[in-house]
Design a protein around this motif. Structure first.
Motif, PDB file in Angstrom:
ATOM      1  N   GLN A  19      53.309  25.772  34.747  1.00 41.07           N
ATOM      2  CA  GLN A  19      52.581  24.889  34.553  1.00 41.07           C
ATOM      3  C   GLN A  19      51.233  24.831  35.271  1.00 41.07           C
ATOM      4  O   GLN A  19      50.370  25.001  34.621  1.00 41.07           O
ATOM      5  N   GLN A  52      47.569  25.060  32.981  1.00 39.83           N
ATOM      6  CA  GLN A  52      47.073  23.671  32.928  1.00 39.83           C
ATOM      7  C   GLN A  52      45.513  23.491  33.110  1.00 39.83           C
ATOM      8  O   GLN A  52      44.865  24.403  33.989  1.00 39.83           O
ATOM      9  N   GLU A  91      46.524  18.855  31.585  1.00 36.83           N
ATOM     10  CA  GLU A  91      47.142  19.258  30.197  1.00 36.83           C
ATOM     11  C   GLU A  91      47.303  20.762  30.136  1.00 36.83           C
ATOM     12  O   GLU A  91      46.518  21.484  30.559  1.00 36.83           O
ATOM     13  N   PHE A 110      55.099  18.477  30.104  1.00 39.84           N
ATOM     14  CA  PHE A 110      54.133  19.243  29.918  1.00 39.84           C
ATOM     15  C   PHE A 110      53.937  20.248  28.837  1.00 39.84           C
ATOM     16  O   PHE A 110      52.837  20.527  28.197  1.00 39.84           O
TER      17      PHE A 110
END
Length: 617
Positions: free
Chosen positions: A322, A326, A331, A431
């Motif tokens: 992640q 991101q 996001e 996510f």
């Protein structure tokens, strides 16, 4: 070698060894050391029968400290003459007396005997008959000083043992005598194979103790290296307890996880699973007393602990993925995702195979069994939802396994940590999910598992845990509200149901943030003028999010909206004012502070326009 020994000495020594091995729980409850004291008496009788120690060696004992056990002392020589043989046997007795006193918690006396043992052996320490005993005496002194928290002294003894082993193997190499052989008749001496096995076990213990010392000294790289070497040697020499070996391998995986070495961590955990599976399947021996059914409680505990190590593996690998993909608002960044896909194709197989060989446990069938477990688990960062889900499901499997032992009744803190990890697995899986409604459902699952925890917890005894959970629940509702707002923004005309849902999530987030903030108040319900360093960032974040939440309540009542804006401004002002008087807080929430300053500047104007508009209607 033992020809000059009478049968009386041999019998007393063997009887002393037998008594030394009696487990404490087999002694009378009021005399837990009865067998140890009996063994000590026999050892002292043997020492008396052997006669006094050579004077020159006794005098040398007072001069030497742990540094003198290093290999730069007097040139070693063989113990061949009658006097040398007597000194050697006396050293064996001194060693066993030292261990005996340590076992009965008489540490100073134990130390004296072990130091005397080293003094008697020092001239012959590199010889076939002495080297094993010398290393064992130093190992025991290393443990003794470690328990006294004199870690440097412990390290000196243990590193000296390691150096002596390496020198002996380089210069001589043949399996040395085991100390017990000095009291055995010629026909009962050990085979070369048995000698080698016992000597290697002594060295393995040395490496194990060094790993503990380096861990204590926070030399984590070295500690991990020695722990890995210990585990590898235990398998090679078939000298391990499955439960103990498995938990040590699983624990070592956590070092590799923290270093983001996921392939190595996966190998340790896979090996832990395979070796743990041997528990109860191999015959009980001196090295492996764990027969099936002997330790059911410990078995289930270790199973739960290994499961928790697997959870950390899955969670950290997902979180690392992640972080690498991101954007600045948390996001998924598809450009970064594409770059990582391209990089994965260029990964060097050669480097991977070198790393695999460096860490590999076991050979033959054992190696194949470990590889079979490894092949089912990825170690590369997941790059999409399907790959992430695969790791998530593995982590969730181990959550169930960990909860079987770490239940809320009896293991409150452990149980909560497992549930929090489960929640974190859902959070990181969300996510990777592109469908907003499905993301909402994942967060809803988190709420369902977290909210019951604080119902059962006494806030007086579990204040910190309560705060953690309150903050996490608040943030989960906050994320759900953001998702629902994003869904509503895509609709031309959001219906009353979705508006009601957004407000409901907003209200729930506010409730839990407020519970968290209220927990910081003193017994008189006054909010602290100075917030403690341990809760400073979460407190500031909670204030910021409360401010934002009040600004996002949807209402058709102008008066209510104005009240909400005023409350929002009040919280933004708190952040700005607190950071002005506490500069350390500004460093904790740089982004939120800038936004708060902006809102403190904009909101009064917005509220004035709102009042003017209300006056006209």
């Amino acid at each position: 070698m033992a020809g000059s020994l009478g049968p009386e000495i041999q019998e007393k020594f063997q009887a002393a060894l037998a008594l030394s091995r009696v487990e404490l729980h087999k002694n009378p409850e009021k005399e837990p050391y009865k067998s140890k004291y009996s063994a000590r008496a026999l050892l002292e009788e043997v020492r008396a029968l052997l006669g006094p120690a050579p004077e020159d060696d006794d005098e040398r004992a007072a001069d030497d400290g742990p540094g003198d056990q290093a290999l730069g002392a007097a040139e070693p020589r063989d113990a061949e003459g009658p006097g040398e043989q007597r000194a050697l046997r006396l050293a064996v007795i001194e060693f066993h007396l030292g261990v005996n006193h340590i076992d009965t918690e008489e540490l100073s006396a134990g130390e004296e005997h072990l130091v005397r043992c080293l003094s008697l052996l020092r001239p012959f320490r590199l010889s076939l008959g002495c080297v094993s005993l010398y290393i064992q005496a130093q190992n025991n002194l290393g443990i003794l000083w470690s328990e006294r928290e004199e870690i440097e002294t412990a390290r000196s003894y243990l590193e000296s043992s390691e150096a002596l082993y390496n020198q002996y193997m380089k210069e001589i190499g043949s399996p040395p005598l085991d100390p017990t052989e000095h009291f055995l008749p010629e026909e009962e001496r050990l085979t070369e194979q048995e000698r080698s096995k016992r000597f290697e076990k002594v060295y393995t213990h040395n490496l194990y103790y060094l790993a503990q010392v380096y861990q204590h000294m926070e030399m984590f790289e070295k500690a991990a290296h020695y722990c890995h070497s210990t585990l590898k040697r235990q398998l090679e020499h078939n000298a391990y307890h499955p439960l103990e070996w498995a938990i040590n391998a699983a624990t070592l995986s956590q070092f590799y996880i923290n270093k983001l070495c996921f392939m190595e961590a996966r190998h340790c955990l896979s090996a832990a699973n395979v070796i743990f599976g041997q528990t109860g399947k191999i015959p009980a021996t001196e090295d492996n007393p764990e027969a099936e059914g002997d330790v059911p409680e410990l078995y289930h505990q270790r199973k739960g602990e290994i499961a928790r190590c697997w959870i950390k593996y899955c969670l950290t690998l997902l979180q690392n993925a992640q972080l690498s993909m991101q954007d600045n608002i948390g996001e998924l960044d598809v450009d970064k995702q594409s770059e990582l896909r391209a990089l994965r194709k260029k990964e060097l197989d050669e480097e991977e195979s070198i790393r695999k060989r460096a860490v590999q446990f076991g050979t033959g069938e054992l190696c194949d069994a470990i590889s079979a477990v490894e092949e089912k688990v990825r170690y590369l960062r997941p790059l999409d939802f399907e790959e992430a889900r695969e790791l998530f499901l593995l982590g969730q499997h181990y959550v169930s396994e960990a909860k079987e032992f770490f239940q809320i009744d009896g293991y409150v803190t452990d149980h909560i940590e497992v549930v929090q990890d489960h929640s974190a697995l859902f959070k990181v899986l969300a996510f990777f999910e592109t469908d907003m409604e499905r993301r909402c459902k994942m967060h809803k699952r988190r709420i369902a598992m977290l909210e019951p925890l604080i119902v059962d917890l006494n806030p007086q005894y579990y204040l910190l845990v309560n705060r953690q959970i309150q903050f996490e629940i608040a943030h989960t509702y906050y994320d759900m509200m953001d998702l629902k707002v994003a869904i509503a923004d895509k609709l031309r005309d959001p219906d009353s149901h979705i508006v009601k849902k957004i407000n409901s999530l907003n209200k729930s987030a506010l409730k839990y943030y407020q519970l968290f903030l209220d927990s910081l108040r003193d017994p008189n319900k006054v909010f602290p003028e100075h917030i403690g360093e341990d809760v400073l960032r979460p407190a500031m974040l909670a204030k910021f999010r409360v401010a934002r939440l009040y600004g996002r309540i949807i209402t058709s009542d102008p008066k209510k909206e104005l009240e909400n804006l005023a409350t929002s401004l009040e919280h933004y002002r708190f952040i700005v004012d607190y950071c002005d008087t506490h500069p350390e807080a500004a460093q904790e929430i740089e982004v939120e502070l800038e936004l708060s300053k902006e809102m403190v500047s904009l909101l009064p104007t917005k509220m004035e326009r709102f009042r003017a508009k209300m006056a006209l209607t």
